[in-house]
Write a protein that holds these residues in place. Structure first.
Motif, PDB file in Angstrom:
ATOM      1  N   MET A   1      -3.686  49.475  52.379  1.00 57.66           N
ATOM      2  CA  MET A   1      -4.679  49.093  51.397  1.00 57.66           C
ATOM      3  C   MET A   1      -5.986  49.827  51.680  1.00 57.66           C
ATOM      4  SD  MET A   1      -4.518  45.007  50.851  1.00 57.66           S
ATOM      5  CE  MET A   1      -4.065  44.516  49.251  1.00 57.66           C
ATOM      6  N   THR A   2      -6.649  50.162  50.599  1.00 58.53           N
ATOM      7  CA  THR A   2      -7.943  50.816  50.751  1.00 58.53           C
ATOM      8  C   THR A   2      -9.024  49.755  50.969  1.00 58.53           C
ATOM      9  OG1 THR A   2      -8.496  50.701  48.413  1.00 58.53           O
ATOM     10  CG2 THR A   2      -7.196  52.617  49.134  1.00 58.53           C
ATOM     11  N   THR A   3     -10.194  50.193  51.339  1.00 55.35           N
ATOM     12  CA  THR A   3     -11.317  49.283  51.534  1.00 55.35           C
ATOM     13  C   THR A   3     -11.629  48.537  50.241  1.00 55.35           C
ATOM     14  OG1 THR A   3     -12.204  50.741  53.224  1.00 55.35           O
ATOM     15  CG2 THR A   3     -13.722  49.154  52.265  1.00 55.35           C
ATOM     16  N   THR A   4     -11.573  49.213  49.122  1.00 53.44           N
ATOM     17  CA  THR A   4     -11.830  48.592  47.818  1.00 53.44           C
ATOM     18  C   THR A   4     -10.763  47.550  47.497  1.00 53.44           C
ATOM     19  OG1 THR A   4     -12.895  50.614  47.039  1.00 53.44           O
ATOM     20  CG2 THR A   4     -12.175  49.050  45.352  1.00 53.44           C
ATOM     21  N   GLU A   5      -9.510  47.886  47.753  1.00 55.12           N
ATOM     22  CA  GLU A   5      -8.425  46.928  47.512  1.00 55.12           C
ATOM     23  C   GLU A   5      -8.573  45.702  48.411  1.00 55.12           C
ATOM     24  OE1 GLU A   5      -4.746  49.771  46.076  1.00 55.12           O
ATOM     25  OE2 GLU A   5      -5.196  49.637  48.225  1.00 55.12           O
ATOM     26  N   ASN A   6      -8.947  45.916  49.677  1.00 50.66           N
ATOM     27  CA  ASN A   6      -9.166  44.788  50.593  1.00 50.66           C
ATOM     28  C   ASN A   6     -10.296  43.891  50.099  1.00 50.66           C
ATOM     29  OD1 ASN A   6      -7.154  45.329  52.436  1.00 50.66           O
ATOM     30  ND2 ASN A   6      -8.457  46.576  53.760  1.00 50.66           N
ATOM     31  N   ALA A   7     -11.382  44.502  49.651  1.00 52.61           N
ATOM     32  CA  ALA A   7     -12.522  43.729  49.155  1.00 52.61           C
ATOM     33  C   ALA A   7     -12.129  42.927  47.921  1.00 52.61           C
ATOM     34  CB  ALA A   7     -13.695  44.655  48.844  1.00 52.61           C
ATOM     35  N   THR A   8     -11.361  43.548  47.035  1.00 57.58           N
ATOM     36  CA  THR A   8     -10.906  42.861  45.823  1.00 57.58           C
ATOM     37  C   THR A   8      -9.988  41.698  46.186  1.00 57.58           C
ATOM     38  OG1 THR A   8     -11.091  44.903  44.556  1.00 57.58           O
ATOM     39  CG2 THR A   8      -9.677  43.172  43.632  1.00 57.58           C
ATOM     40  N   THR A   9      -9.085  41.924  47.118  1.00 56.68           N
ATOM     41  CA  THR A   9      -8.176  40.867  47.567  1.00 56.68           C
ATOM     42  C   THR A   9      -8.946  39.722  48.203  1.00 56.68           C
ATOM     43  OG1 THR A   9      -6.375  42.445  47.898  1.00 56.68           O
ATOM     44  CG2 THR A   9      -6.199  40.344  49.064  1.00 56.68           C
ATOM     45  N   LEU A  10      -9.929  40.037  49.042  1.00 55.68           N
ATOM     46  CA  LEU A  10     -10.739  38.999  49.680  1.00 55.68           C
ATOM     47  C   LEU A  10     -11.536  38.204  48.641  1.00 55.68           C
ATOM     48  CD1 LEU A  10     -12.008  40.699  52.955  1.00 55.68           C
ATOM     49  CD2 LEU A  10     -10.412  38.791  52.727  1.00 55.68           C
ATOM     50  N   GLN A  11     -12.085  38.883  47.652  1.00 50.93           N
ATOM     51  CA  GLN A  11     -12.827  38.186  46.597  1.00 50.93           C
ATOM     52  C   GLN A  11     -11.905  37.245  45.824  1.00 50.93           C
ATOM     53  OE1 GLN A  11     -14.528  41.442  44.397  1.00 50.93           O
ATOM     54  NE2 GLN A  11     -16.447  41.407  45.572  1.00 50.93           N
ATOM     55  N   ALA A  12     -10.713  37.709  45.524  1.00 52.01           N
ATOM     56  CA  ALA A  12      -9.756  36.877  44.785  1.00 52.01           C
ATOM     57  C   ALA A  12      -9.349  35.664  45.618  1.00 52.01           C
ATOM     58  CB  ALA A  12      -8.526  37.700  44.401  1.00 52.01           C
ATOM     59  N   LEU A  13      -9.121  35.872  46.905  1.00 50.07           N
ATOM     60  CA  LEU A  13      -8.762  34.753  47.782  1.00 50.07           C
ATOM     61  C   LEU A  13      -9.917  33.766  47.920  1.00 50.07           C
ATOM     62  CD1 LEU A  13      -6.745  36.573  50.589  1.00 50.07           C
ATOM     63  CD2 LEU A  13      -5.863  34.966  48.880  1.00 50.07           C
ATOM     64  N   ALA A  14     -11.123  34.279  48.034  1.00 47.95           N
ATOM     65  CA  ALA A  14     -12.301  33.397  48.136  1.00 47.95           C
ATOM     66  C   ALA A  14     -12.426  32.546  46.879  1.00 47.95           C
ATOM     67  CB  ALA A  14     -13.557  34.218  48.374  1.00 47.95           C
ATOM     68  N   ARG A  15     -12.212  33.129  45.718  1.00 46.59           N
ATOM     69  CA  ARG A  15     -12.290  32.390  44.457  1.00 46.59           C
ATOM     70  C   ARG A  15     -11.205  31.320  44.391  1.00 46.59           C
ATOM     71  NH1 ARG A  15     -14.413  29.350  41.330  1.00 46.59           N
ATOM     72  NH2 ARG A  15     -13.688  29.303  39.193  1.00 46.59           N
ATOM     73  N   ARG A  16     -10.006  31.665  44.832  1.00 43.99           N
ATOM     74  CA  ARG A  16      -8.920  30.678  44.835  1.00 43.99           C
ATOM     75  C   ARG A  16      -9.254  29.510  45.758  1.00 43.99           C
ATOM     76  NH1 ARG A  16      -3.348  33.647  45.737  1.00 43.99           N
ATOM     77  NH2 ARG A  16      -2.604  31.521  45.429  1.00 43.99           N
ATOM     78  N   VAL A  17      -9.826  29.795  46.917  1.00 40.17           N
ATOM     79  CA  VAL A  17     -10.228  28.735  47.850  1.00 40.17           C
ATOM     80  C   VAL A  17     -11.321  27.869  47.223  1.00 40.17           C
ATOM     81  CG1 VAL A  17     -11.351  28.270  50.078  1.00 40.17           C
ATOM     82  CG2 VAL A  17      -9.480  29.932  49.942  1.00 40.17           C
ATOM     83  N   GLU A  18     -12.291  28.495  46.557  1.00 44.69           N
ATOM     84  CA  GLU A  18     -13.350  27.734  45.879  1.00 44.69           C
ATOM     85  C   GLU A  18     -12.762  26.773  44.849  1.00 44.69           C
ATOM     86  OE1 GLU A  18     -16.218  30.374  44.166  1.00 44.69           O
ATOM     87  OE2 GLU A  18     -16.759  31.241  46.101  1.00 44.69           O
ATOM     88  N   VAL A  19     -11.797  27.238  44.076  1.00 43.83           N
ATOM     89  CA  VAL A  19     -11.168  26.388  43.060  1.00 43.83           C
ATOM     90  C   VAL A  19     -10.409  25.247  43.735  1.00 43.83           C
ATOM     91  CG1 VAL A  19      -9.363  26.315  41.276  1.00 43.83           C
ATOM     92  CG2 VAL A  19     -11.069  28.152  41.275  1.00 43.83           C
ATOM     93  N   LEU A  20      -9.659  25.531  44.785  1.00 40.57           N
ATOM     94  CA  LEU A  20      -8.916  24.483  45.487  1.00 40.57           C
ATOM     95  C   LEU A  20      -9.857  23.445  46.095  1.00 40.57           C
ATOM     96  CD1 LEU A  20      -6.161  26.645  47.212  1.00 40.57           C
ATOM     97  CD2 LEU A  20      -5.843  25.024  45.318  1.00 40.57           C
ATOM     98  N   GLU A  21     -10.950  23.899  46.680  1.00 46.16           N
ATOM     99  CA  GLU A  21     -11.931  22.973  47.240  1.00 46.16           C
ATOM    100  C   GLU A  21     -12.584  22.138  46.139  1.00 46.16           C
ATOM    101  OE1 GLU A  21     -14.545  25.465  49.553  1.00 46.16           O
ATOM    102  OE2 GLU A  21     -13.280  25.277  51.334  1.00 46.16           O
TER     103      GLU A  21
END
Length: 188
Positions: A1-21
């Motif tokens: 994964m590229t740095t951009t792909e990692n950042a996008t994946t982390l942002q998506a995971l953070a959003r999913r965690v926010e919704v679950l919380e």
């Protein structure tokens, strides 16, 4: 994964965690509301209805709406807009002594659906509630809830309670023979 792909994946995971919380916070908030509405109130140390009402009101936004809708609840509950009106609604329910007296009611929630959109959310439940009265009568009430929530200063609060009758059914005499006159569950 590229740095951009990692950042996008982390942002998506953070959003999913926010919704679950958010969903978990809203679930606890709705359950707390129902808990505080139970009779006898299971909250240890709460000695009167005015204290109960203030605990319930701490769950609401200042501009909250509480309303009964549909052919049965519209006339029974009406609509209260703003904290003062919602507080008055609860005072009219708990503040007045009734005959026969309500000895026990308990709130059960099912069919949960919570939809989070940033700092707002909607939630739907079906609610079941047995009522036992001092004259030996009892009934089972069911309603649909369509509630709204808003995050205020980092805390989820109820911005709208909306309830519609599903049914009210009388229960046979002696439906429940043993029930507490006070709750001690949460006593230290």
């Amino acid at each position: 994964m590229t740095t951009t792909e990692n950042a996008t994946t982390l942002q998506a995971l953070a959003r999913r965690v926010e919704v679950l919380e958010a969903e978990a916070d809203i679930r606890r908030l709705q359950a707390r509301y129902m808990w505080l509405c139970d009779t006898p109130i299971p909250e240890y140390g709460v000695t009167g209805d005015e204290e109960r009402i203030e605990l319930v009101m701490s769950l609401y936004t200042d501009d909250a709406v509480w309303e009964g809708v549909g052919e049965y609840y519209d006339g029974q509950f009406g609509r209260a807009e703003g904290a003062d009106a919602v507080r008055a609604h609860f005072r009219s329910f708990w503040g007045e002594k009734r005959d026969p007296a309500l000895l026990l009611n308990a709130h059960y929630l099912t069919s949960e659906q919570i939809y989070v959109d940033g700092d707002t959310a909607d939630g739907q439940w079906i609610h079941m509630q047995p009522w036992l009265f001092s004259d030996g009568t009892a009934l089972l009430r069911s309603s649909r809830l369509n509630n709204a929530f808003r995050k205020v200063d980092g805390r989820w609060l109820i911005s709208r309670t909306r309830t519609e009758n599903v049914f009210v059914a009388p229960l046979p005499a002696g439906f429940a023979s043993d029930h507490p006159s006070a709750s001690v569950l949460m006593r230290p």
